[in-house]
Motif scaffolding. Structure first.
Motif, PDB file in Angstrom:
ATOM      1  N   ARG A 140     145.614  61.887 -10.201  1.00 24.50           N
ATOM      2  CA  ARG A 140     147.025  61.945  -9.817  1.00 24.50           C
ATOM      3  C   ARG A 140     147.353  63.183  -8.982  1.00 24.50           C
ATOM      4  N   ARG A 141     146.352  64.048  -8.827  1.00 24.95           N
ATOM      5  CA  ARG A 141     146.579  65.355  -8.227  1.00 24.95           C
ATOM      6  C   ARG A 141     147.208  65.290  -6.822  1.00 24.95           C
ATOM      7  N   ASP A 142     146.593  64.518  -5.924  1.00 26.75           N
ATOM      8  CA  ASP A 142     147.116  64.434  -4.547  1.00 26.75           C
ATOM      9  C   ASP A 142     148.525  63.863  -4.549  1.00 26.75           C
ATOM     10  N   PHE A 362     144.525  66.381  13.516  1.00 30.66           N
ATOM     11  CA  PHE A 362     145.127  67.626  14.025  1.00 30.66           C
ATOM     12  C   PHE A 362     145.475  67.463  15.507  1.00 30.66           C
ATOM     13  N   ALA A 363     144.549  66.860  16.258  1.00 29.69           N
ATOM     14  CA  ALA A 363     144.790  66.662  17.689  1.00 29.69           C
ATOM     15  C   ALA A 363     146.025  65.778  17.896  1.00 29.69           C
ATOM     16  N   LEU A 364     146.111  64.716  17.083  1.00 30.76           N
ATOM     17  CA  LEU A 364     147.287  63.839  17.187  1.00 30.76           C
ATOM     18  C   LEU A 364     148.564  64.623  16.877  1.00 30.76           C
ATOM     19  N   SER A 406     150.035  68.329   8.585  1.00 32.69           N
ATOM     20  CA  SER A 406     150.339  69.195   7.450  1.00 32.69           C
ATOM     21  C   SER A 406     149.715  68.746   6.121  1.00 32.69           C
ATOM     22  N   PRO A 407     149.866  67.463   5.736  1.00 32.92           N
ATOM     23  CA  PRO A 407     149.299  67.097   4.432  1.00 32.92           C
ATOM     24  C   PRO A 407     147.783  67.196   4.394  1.00 32.92           C
ATOM     25  N   VAL A 408     147.110  66.898   5.518  1.00 30.86           N
ATOM     26  CA  VAL A 408     145.641  66.968   5.494  1.00 30.86           C
ATOM     27  C   VAL A 408     145.146  68.392   5.662  1.00 30.86           C
TER      28      VAL A 408
END
Ligand code: GLN
Length: 485
Positions: A140-142, A362-364, A406-408
């Motif tokens: 459940r962590r993520d 990140f590029a996107l 941001s999330p990744v």
């Protein structure tokens, strides 16, 4: 049996969710007022600074907020533990906002300082406690972090609605005071329900090593003495020595320190250990993602600086006869995060292994945030007061970018780091945000000296080119990452 009472998550998550919601309410409410207050005329109750000076102050403030997350994380690990760090941080932030509510320049600067130090203590550590609510293997962590990110954005959505309504229509200081009331609510939630957090974040990481504790306390004391000495010396130089230090000069010096610090940090990281070639490759990938994140935030965080000024000066703000404050546009990106986050979460799951690699995401992110600025650069050529749709569609694309990056970001950087330095990676992530906020703040300094279409066009070109280069390199970076996606 596990106690599942907050959307199937540990009960402690609810406390952290609401405490951080109110902290971000105060932070973003105040931030949406800041540059408007700095540049407003004396007759309008502002400080009447020109854009260059206002942006210089704004840049150092918003950058420091994230930069002090580094010592803040260290203090929690070594001296206070996360729980007490968050508590002290919340108290300092509350006093800071109320200090801004006092109409005096002295109180203003002291208030900024208190918020900076308080946020440094609170922001990284409250996220760390979120992680500690779960066992390492807990699936459940993520999801827990995603819920927490929602809390951040509920706060960021509400802050400007209240603070800018009061601040822009009635008195700036009333608006800053409202931020203080918000943070007080966060503090109350934290104090009243902190018990539900159990043991999470109670003890510093070195709790069974009294020697390390003593050493850390000495370092803290020396640091405080050093900071106090610099503060006293600077005050004397100004008050007694008649030295004038301009905001721009301080901001320039700060920028150089920030860059030297970042380069120095990575230099140290590479040399701190005889890394294997594979580990070196991964560290190299971290450096590239770090630079990309700094560029991304440099564009994205202009929401509070140049785009806030654009909202005030060049955007129609009357709907059905009602006119609304410029800072209301600051709530738009937060609203888009709340709407888009579930869609992206679904999309990544649906794509499964077919989803883009993290360097490509990140590029996107860079290309989308740049595309937002392309829209602004066109909007700025229209002249007069343009439709709110220009800013709204810009923020729509900015948030798509945020969802890609941001999330990744933090999780990729953490996974890439060799085990002995994983805990430093939260710091790396904050350092990138500090650099980005600095860049985004200083960019607004050109608000009066460049044509806005050129300014926004230059931002767009910079991040889009960076994004394309990163996209082209992403295969190579993926290989440097040695099997981590
Ligand atoms: N909007 C997010 C927050 O306030 C991320 C900000 C950042 O890292 N620059 O937590």
């Amino acid at each position: 049996m596990k106690d599942q009472t907050f959307f199937g998550h540990p009960r402690g998550l609810a406390v952290l969710f609401f405490a951080e919601l109110w902290e971000r309410f105060s932070f973003y409410g105040m931030r949406a007022l800041l540059i408007l207050y700095l540049t407003a005329s004396i007759a309008d109750g502002g400080l009447a600074f020109d854009a260059s000076k206002a942006a210089a102050i704004y840049a150092v403030y918003t950058s420091m907020v994230y930069l002090l997350g580094l010592p803040g994380g260290w203090l929690a690990d070594r001296v206070f533990g996360q729980r007490r760090s968050v508590l002290y941080g919340a108290i300092l932030i509350t006093i800071g906002h109320f200090s801004l509510a006092v109409p005096s320049l002295g109180f203003f600067y002291v208030g900024l300082l208190l918020i900076v130090v308080g946020t440094g203590l609170l922001k990284p550590n409250i996220s760390t406690i979120v992680g500690q609510l779960y066992e390492r293997s807990d699936e459940r962590r993520d999801a827990g972090f995603s819920i927490f990110y929602m809390g951040i954005n509920f706060g960021a959505f509400g802050g400007p609605l209240i603070c800018n309504w009061l601040g822009e229509n009635y008195s700036w200081h009333l608006g800053f005071g409202a931020a203080g009331v918000g943070m007080t609510l966060g503090l109350i939630v934290y104090l009243m329900f902190g018990k539900t957090l159990g043991e999470a974040g109670k003890l510093p990481a070195n709790h069974d090593d009294p020697e390390d504790q003593a050493r850390s306390r000495r370092t803290l004391r020396n640091g405080l003495v050093g900071a106090a000495t610099i503060a006293v010396a600077a005050t004397l130089a100004v008050k007694v020595g008649g030295v004038t230090i301009g905001a721009e000069a301080i901001s320039n010096a700060f920028g150089i320190i920030l860059i030297v610090l970042s380069i120095g940090f990575f230099f140290w990281l590479f040399r701190s250990h005889p890394w294997t070639p594979e580990e070196r490759g991964r560290l190299g990938a971290i450096v590239i993602l770090f630079v990309a994140a700094a560029f991304f935030w440099g564009a994205y965080e202009q929401a509070g600086s140049s785009l806030n000024l654009f909202a005030r000066d060049f955007t129609q703000r009357t709907v059905l006869g009602f006119s609304f404050p410029a800072g209301y546009f600051q709530s738009v990106p937060a609203l888009f995060v709340i709407l888009q986050a579930p869609i992206f979460a679904w999309l990544w799951v649906k794509l499964g292994r077919k989803q883009p690699s993290s360097p490509f995401k990140f590029a996107l992110g860079l290309v989308f945030v740049g595309f937002g600025f392309v829209i602004m650069s066109v909007g700025a050529t229209k002249g007069g007061q343009v439709s709110p749709m220009w800013l709204i569609s810009t923020y729509f694309f900015h948030v798509i970018g945020e969802m890609c990056l941001s999330p990744v970001g933090l999780s990729t950087v953490t996974k890439l780091a060799p085990e002995r330095v994983t805990s430093l990676m939260m710091g790396v992530w904050f350092l990138a945000a500090a650099l980005g906020n600095y860049l985004g703040g200083r960019t607004a300094g050109f608000y009066e000296s460049l044509s806005l279409s050129q300014l926004f066009g230059a931002v767009a070109a910079t991040v889009i080119v960076a994004g394309i280069i990163l996209g082209l390199m992403s295969g190579r970076i993926q290989r440097m990452m040695g099997g981590i996606r």
